[in-house]
Structures are given as C-alpha cells and as structure tokens.
Design an enzyme around this catalytic site. Structure first.
Site, PDB file in Angstrom:
ATOM      1  N   SER A  72      -2.643 -19.639  -6.938  1.00 21.17           N
ATOM      2  CA  SER A  72      -2.104 -20.528  -5.902  1.00 21.17           C
ATOM      3  C   SER A  72      -1.734 -21.882  -6.502  1.00 21.17           C
ATOM      4  O   SER A  72      -2.163 -22.238  -7.603  1.00 21.17           O
ATOM      5  CB  SER A  72      -3.136 -20.724  -4.795  1.00 21.17           C
ATOM      6  OG  SER A  72      -3.471 -19.499  -4.198  1.00 21.17           O
TER       7      SER A  72
HETATM    8  N1  SAM Z   1      -8.227 -17.384  -5.831  1.00 20.94           N
HETATM    9  C1  SAM Z   1      -7.137 -17.272  -6.788  1.00 20.94           C
HETATM   10  C2  SAM Z   1      -6.283 -18.511  -6.681  1.00 20.94           C
HETATM   11  O1  SAM Z   1      -6.445 -19.225  -5.727  1.00 20.94           O
HETATM   12  O2  SAM Z   1      -5.466 -18.736  -7.539  1.00 20.94           O
HETATM   13  C3  SAM Z   1      -6.303 -16.020  -6.585  1.00 20.94           C
HETATM   14  C4  SAM Z   1      -5.431 -16.018  -5.383  1.00 20.94           C
HETATM   15  S1  SAM Z   1      -4.361 -14.621  -5.338  1.00 20.94           S
HETATM   16  C5  SAM Z   1      -3.121 -15.332  -4.277  1.00 20.94           C
HETATM   17  C6  SAM Z   1      -5.234 -13.491  -4.293  1.00 20.94           C
HETATM   18  C7  SAM Z   1      -6.215 -12.610  -5.033  1.00 20.94           C
HETATM   19  O3  SAM Z   1      -6.963 -11.871  -4.067  1.00 20.94           O
HETATM   20  C8  SAM Z   1      -5.549 -11.586  -5.937  1.00 20.94           C
HETATM   21  O4  SAM Z   1      -6.090 -11.663  -7.224  1.00 20.94           O
HETATM   22  C9  SAM Z   1      -5.887 -10.241  -5.268  1.00 20.94           C
HETATM   23  O5  SAM Z   1      -6.024  -9.169  -6.175  1.00 20.94           O
HETATM   24  C10 SAM Z   1      -7.186 -10.570  -4.580  1.00 20.94           C
HETATM   25  N2  SAM Z   1      -7.562  -9.713  -3.476  1.00 20.94           N
HETATM   26  C11 SAM Z   1      -6.791  -9.166  -2.500  1.00 20.94           C
HETATM   27  N3  SAM Z   1      -7.548  -8.445  -1.652  1.00 20.94           N
HETATM   28  C12 SAM Z   1      -8.833  -8.526  -2.110  1.00 20.94           C
HETATM   29  C13 SAM Z   1     -10.081  -7.998  -1.665  1.00 20.94           C
HETATM   30  N4  SAM Z   1     -10.187  -7.241  -0.580  1.00 20.94           N
HETATM   31  N5  SAM Z   1     -11.181  -8.293  -2.381  1.00 20.94           N
HETATM   32  C14 SAM Z   1     -11.130  -9.079  -3.485  1.00 20.94           C
HETATM   33  N6  SAM Z   1      -9.977  -9.593  -3.954  1.00 20.94           N
HETATM   34  C15 SAM Z   1      -8.848  -9.327  -3.273  1.00 20.94           C
END
Ligand code: SAM
Length: 228
Positions: A72
C-alpha cells in the site's frame, strides 16, 4: 562497503534523502504522530519492494510486490496506523503481511506484532526482508480472516485487503477499547474503524480507498514463521 552498496538498515545516502522527503510529504498530508514519522524515517521501504522498483520506493504510491499483490502507499499505512492508535507495548494483528513493510513500521513503533499472510511466497519474502532489517514480528501463513485466537485479544487489528463485511472472528479478537481498521466494499470501498466498548462495537467511515480483496478460506494454511 563500496559506493552505492546498501547497508542492512539505512541504505545509501540517496535513499536516506528520499526517505526524509517522504517524511516531510507525510507531515504535509497531516501525519502528526512523531513515533510514526520516525518509523517512516527509519524503515528502508526500498528493501520491501522488488529490486527493479527500488528507485520509486519513496514515492507515495502503491507498488506491485508479486503474486498479483501490492504494497500500500505510505499515506494509507500512516492513516491506518494513526487511526488504529497504535502505541508501544500494544499487541497488534495485521491481516495481509504482503511485503512486510507495514509490519516493520508497527514493530519499530514498539508494538508486539502478529501478522498473517495467505500467499506462501509473500510470507517467506516478508520474513527474509524483516530479518534483513533486524525487525522482530510473529508471522503466520494462513487465512487472516480467522485471526490469531491463541494470541488474542489485540489492541489494534489492521486489515490490508477489502471485505464485504468485517470478519466476525476479528471483531471477537479485539481487546476492550481496541480498534480495527478495515477496507469494506467491492468496486467501491471505504476504510472503516471499528471500536470495541464492552459488548458494543461502534464503527465510523474514514475515507474512500482501493484495496485488493480479502480471500477468505475455510481452513488454515501451512506452518508458522517468525521474522527475526
Ligand atoms: N499489509 C501490506 C501492506 O499494507 O503493504 C500488504 C497489503 S496487500 C494490498 C494485501 C495482502 O493481503 C496481500 O499480500 C494478500 O495476499 C493478503 N491477503 C488477502 N487475503 C488474505 C487472507 N484471507 N489472509 C491473509 N492475507 C490475505
């Protein structure tokens, strides 16, 4: 160390200048929490993005991190962490570790961080990046929508992917006075804050956002890891 080589934590002088500019930019966007600004000044975001994108690491934009996912923008991280009211010593759950940058910000603030990621390659990459910058966090591979009941309750929960409605398991794992930041919606999404007061959970809308979807599964994934 030769010219242009990276140190494990601070990076080159050029990256340090870019980082300082990002901190000034965040101040102009209204970020006031000095601990948080210090964390942005300290954590080398360029070590959490693919090598070819390092030159853009300190722009206020989301960047691709592989597996169809993104890190993000710094403004979104700042907003989420500030609105969650994260303080040193608090227990914080992050759903969606991604590259691990927000994990590092939270740990640098002094929080005890638990972070869950469902994509194995990202979980492993985040563990490596966190170890490289010397940040400790508890990492798990699995479905974050189930939370981490063994380590609950959490003072703050930050969900990094959008959901139609906030997962019940996460609301249950909020401590008294605890806050959850979560993007809600489909094509049109709003960032919400949920706050627990006893049995009551109130919510408020923060701002319009655009996140990847939260993928909810029926069971946990593989093993646990620990960033060093
Ligand atoms: N927190 C980080 C950041 O803010 O940069 C990553 C954000 S990224 C937009 C969203 C992340 O959520 C991705 O890595 C995705 O694989 C993960 N994700 C999606 N659904 C998930 C779930 N049910 N459990 C854990 N991670 C999940």
């Amino acid at each position: 160390m030769g010219p242009g080589e990276l140190t494990a934590r601070g990076g080159t002088a050029e990256y340090q200048r870019d980082r300082r500019r990002l901190v000034e930019h965040l101040r102009t966007r209204g970020v006031r929490d000095l601990g948080l600004l210090h964390a942005f000044d300290t954590v080398p975001r360029h070590l959490f993005v693919p090598e070819v994108l390092r030159g853009r690491a300190y722009e206020d934009i989301p960047l691709p991190i592989g597996a169809g996912q993104t890190i993000s923008s710094p403004t979104i991280h700042a907003l989420s962490i500030e609105c969650a009211g994260v303080r040193a010593g608090q227990r914080v759950l992050e759903v969606g570790t991604g590259a691990g940058f927000q994990t590092a910000l939270l740990a640098t603030l002094g929080a005890e961080v638990y972070s869950i990621e469902r994509v194995a390659s990202l979980h492993e990459g985040a563990a490596r990046a966190l170890a490289r910058v010397g940040v400790e966090a508890h990492l798990m591979l699995g479905d974050g929508s189930l939370g981490w009941p063994e380590r609950a309750p959490f003072h703050a929960i930050i969900v990094g992917a959008a959901t139609a409605r906030p997962p019940a398991a996460l609301l249950e794992q909020l401590a008294e006075g605890g806050r959850m930041i979560v993007p809600v919606g489909g094509r049109r999404q709003e960032l919400y804050r949920y706050t627990r007061r006893g049995e009551d959970i109130s919510h408020e809308k923060l701002t319009r956002v655009r996140f990847v979807p939260l993928i909810e599964e029926t069971r946990r994934g593989g093993g646990r890891g620990r960033g060093r």
